[in-house]
Structures are given as C-alpha cells and as structure tokens.
Enzyme design. Structure first.
Site, mmCIF file in Angstrom:
data_model
loop_
_atom_site.group_PDB
_atom_site.id
_atom_site.type_symbol
_atom_site.label_atom_id
_atom_site.label_comp_id
_atom_site.label_asym_id
_atom_site.label_seq_id
_atom_site.Cartn_x
_atom_site.Cartn_y
_atom_site.Cartn_z
ATOM 1 N N ARG A 1 9.726 -3.451 -3.440
ATOM 2 C CA ARG A 1 10.869 -2.646 -2.989
ATOM 3 C C ARG A 1 10.594 -1.183 -3.295
ATOM 4 N NH1 ARG A 1 12.001 -5.728 0.085
ATOM 5 N NH2 ARG A 1 13.790 -7.090 0.292
ATOM 6 N N HIS B 1 6.139 -1.716 5.616
ATOM 7 C CA HIS B 1 6.921 -2.922 5.294
ATOM 8 C C HIS B 1 6.520 -4.091 6.207
ATOM 9 C CE1 HIS B 1 10.805 -4.090 3.043
ATOM 10 N NE2 HIS B 1 10.068 -5.170 3.261
ATOM 11 N N GLU C 1 12.598 4.396 3.425
ATOM 12 C CA GLU C 1 11.898 3.834 4.590
ATOM 13 C C GLU C 1 12.794 3.598 5.809
ATOM 14 O OE1 GLU C 1 10.535 0.224 2.487
ATOM 15 O OE2 GLU C 1 11.577 -0.951 3.998
#
Ligand SMILES: NC(=O)c1ccc[n+]([C@@H]2O[C@H](COP(=O)([O-])OP(=O)(O)OC[C@H]3O[C@@H](n4cnc5c(N)ncnc54)[C@H](O)[C@@H]3O)[C@@H](O)[C@H]2O)c1
Length: 331
Positions: free
Chosen positions: A235, A296, A264
C-alpha cells in the site's frame, strides 16, 4: 435469478463467460459504466449486483439501488473503504468482497522486481535497446547471497518466502502475529529493528491501516543497512516517499521497487504518453536506473482477475438465495 454487473472490463470478459457457462440457470447482464445514482436503475429486476470501482458507494448511490429493489452488493475487489456503511446498514444491504484472490500474483511480482533490481535489468535492457552489448559496469548480484527481510507473513508474505527459498536466499521475517508453521522454521526475528539491522533487502506485506502509516520513514530507514534494497507492493501509505527519495539520493537505499503510491488515484492506470506527469516525484523516480515503478499491477494476472469475477458472482448468487457467503463483509 438475475445478476447485473457494473464496470466490466474487456479483460474480465473471458472469466465472466466461463462463469456464465457454468451457471446456465442465472441470467447475467452487465455494463462498462460505473455504479452511480444515475446508473443504478440499470440493475432494476436484478437479485444482486456485482461491482468494482474506486468511485465511492455513497448514500445516494445505495439509496438509488435500493429504490430499484437491489440490496445485494458483491464487490470484485478487496477494498471496502469507499462504502458508506451507515447508509448500507440503514438500507439493509448484504455486501461481499474478495479478500484473497491470488496471493501468488502479488508475491511473484514483488520477487520478480527484487530479482530485476539485483540483476540491474533496467539499465541493462536500456543498453541493449541502444545496441550497447558490453557487460560492464552493469554487474548483478545473486539472490542466494542476500538476507531478505519479509515484514508481514500473511497470505502474500508466505508465498514470497517460498519463492525466496527456491532462490536459496536467507529469509528473515517479522509479523505482529507470527505464523506457527514459520515459527517452527525459526525465521522470525524478535523485533522489527532486528530485521532492519540484518536485511540486505526488505519487502512489505502488511495492510495499509493507520497504525502502519509510513512504516518506511526517515527513522526506520536510518536503522537499515547501508545500500538496502526496498520493495513495496502493498500500500502506498506504508511509505514516506520523501524519505525514500532522500535515501536514494544519499545511497542509503541502493535500489527500490514500488507498485503502489500514496497519491496513485488519478495517476496510475492512466495514459500519460506525450503529457507531463502531474506529480514530479513520480517523474523523478521513473527516470532513475535503480528504481522500478509499476502502476499497481501486482494483482493483475489472468488467474487473479478470474478469481475476482468467479468469487464475486458466486457470492451474488448466495445472497440472492438468502444465504451468507463466506466472503460476506461483517459490518
Ligand atoms: N499491489 C497489489 O496489487 C496488491 C494486491 C493485493 C493486496 N495487496 C496488499 O498486500 C498486503 C498484504 O496482503 P495479505 O493478503 O498478505 O494480508 P494478510 O492480512 O493475509 O497478512 C498481513 C499480515 O501482516 C501482519 N501485520 C500487520 N501489521 C503489521 C506490522 N506493523 N508489522 C508486522 N506485521 C504486521 C498481520 O499480522 C498479517 O499476518 C496488503 O497491504 C494488501 O493491501 C497489494
């Protein structure tokens, strides 16, 4: 029985087709649109809806769904922090998510990135692309020579440990709640500072809960070995990116791989080709030879996407039958 799904992507369609073939008694309809107060009416007549989006599930959205008679909501992803649970409770929503879809997808990505950093594939690939086929100075390091520190030995961390064992690396680990099997193997250090002091490379597999906020920070980085390699696929809020950039500038951190970033949303999964990045820190990190940035994508494999579709549709069927699926969210 009828299930309506929102924001179905092209890459989910093969898994959806498989699921439909295995469930000929269930009528499936879907859209590529997001679930909003305006699009909620598309689900009219459905027993359950299946959704995956970063957009909030607001009171208005949930009310609009309930107004067309749908109060079964199955998420195809893990995160439930964008749901207004007070509204969901008042409207008697049944909600499920997919907490475990493929730990291997994320663990493999993290260890592939660590291997790439060790073998310096980014500068080597760039050299080869410009037809420079000389070896030096792009010399690599071997995995078996590394002590790798794993923080968090849950579903994903445990797979990463197995991958590392295959490479012959020395693995040390830290978890607030140690796993009894791993404890027998003696891989746990007593406290996180011991891990910082001993590890040549460190990879995180802990949740981004408030108590883990900026676990990688100036203070923790100072406790690490000089030239440490850091990996974060978990994370974005687990690391203070300014402290990481300082560490890279000073050489304290020799290499770094990140698949997640605190800021992000609105940046990752967008096409910036020909346009400047809105975030100069990302531009800086991407430009570095010793940094690997991925947007991601650790979870993004055919297996994981298929699990997310199949598990969420199975849960939607359970709710429609009045049952409680194992992956129902307790709230
Ligand atoms: N990049 C991606 O695509 C992607 C996809 C899925 C999950 N993730 C992330 O991967 C991480 C791990 O997921 P998981 O499924 O293995 O979780 P998990 O819940 O199975 O395991 C987490 C482990 O971390 C431990 N832990 C929590 N805080 C800790 C701390 N401060 N110090 C030490 N240990 C601590 C817990 O005891 C637990 O054993 C999560 O952050 C998740 O959000 C990333």
């Amino acid at each position: 029985m009828k299930i309506f799904a929102y924001s179905i992507r092209e890459d989910e369609k093969p898994a959806l087709k498989d699921w439909e073939q295995a469930h000929p008694d269930v009528e499936v309809a879907y859209t590529d649109e997001l679930l909003t107060p305006e699009t909620a009416a598309l689900a009219k007549g459905a027993d359950s809806v299946v959704v995956y989006q970063q957009l909030d599930y607001t009171k208005e959205t949930l009310e609009a769904l309930a107004a067309v008679g749908v109060t079964n909501l199955s998420l195809r992803n893990v995160g439930t922090d964008n749901i207004d649970f007070d509204a969901a409770k008042a409207l008697h929503f049944n909600i499920s998510n997919v907490p475990v879809y493929s730990p291997n997808a994320i663990a493999e990505h993290s260890m592939i990135q660590l291997s790439r950093l060790l073998r310096r594939t980014k500068p080597m690939d760039e050299k080869v692309a410009r037809h420079d086929l000389r070896w030096a100075p792009t010399i690599g390091r071997e995995m078996r020579m590394q002590t790798v520190g794993i923080i968090g030995t849950g579903h994903i961390g445990r797979v990463a440990i197995n991958i590392l064992k295959g490479f012959g690396a020395k693995v040390i680990a830290y978890d607030k709640y140690p796993n009894p099997e791993l404890q027998k193997e003696g891989i746990y250090v007593d406290n996180i500072d011991d891990l910082y002091a001993q590890a040549d490379a460190i990879s995180l597999y802990v949740p981004g809960v408030p108590e883990n906020y900026h676990l990688y920070n100036r203070e923790s980085i100072a406790k690490m070995k000089d030239g440490v390699i850091l990996v974060n696929v978990s994370r974005g809020n687990l690391m203070d990116i300014d402290a990481i950039i300082e560490g890279l500038d000073s050489g304290k951190i020799s290499d770094f791989a990140m698949d997640v970033y605190e800021h992000e949303v609105g940046l990752f999964n967008e096409d910036w080709e020909g346009k400047p990045f809105p975030d100069p820190k990302i531009a800086d990190l991407i430009a570095r030879d010793n940094v690997l940035v991925t947007p991601h994508i650790a979870f993004y494999t055919t297996k994981a996407v298929s699990e997310m579709v199949h598990q969420s549709f199975d849960a939607a069927v359970s709710f429609a039958k009045g049952e409680t699926p194992k992956i129902a969210v307790k709230y």
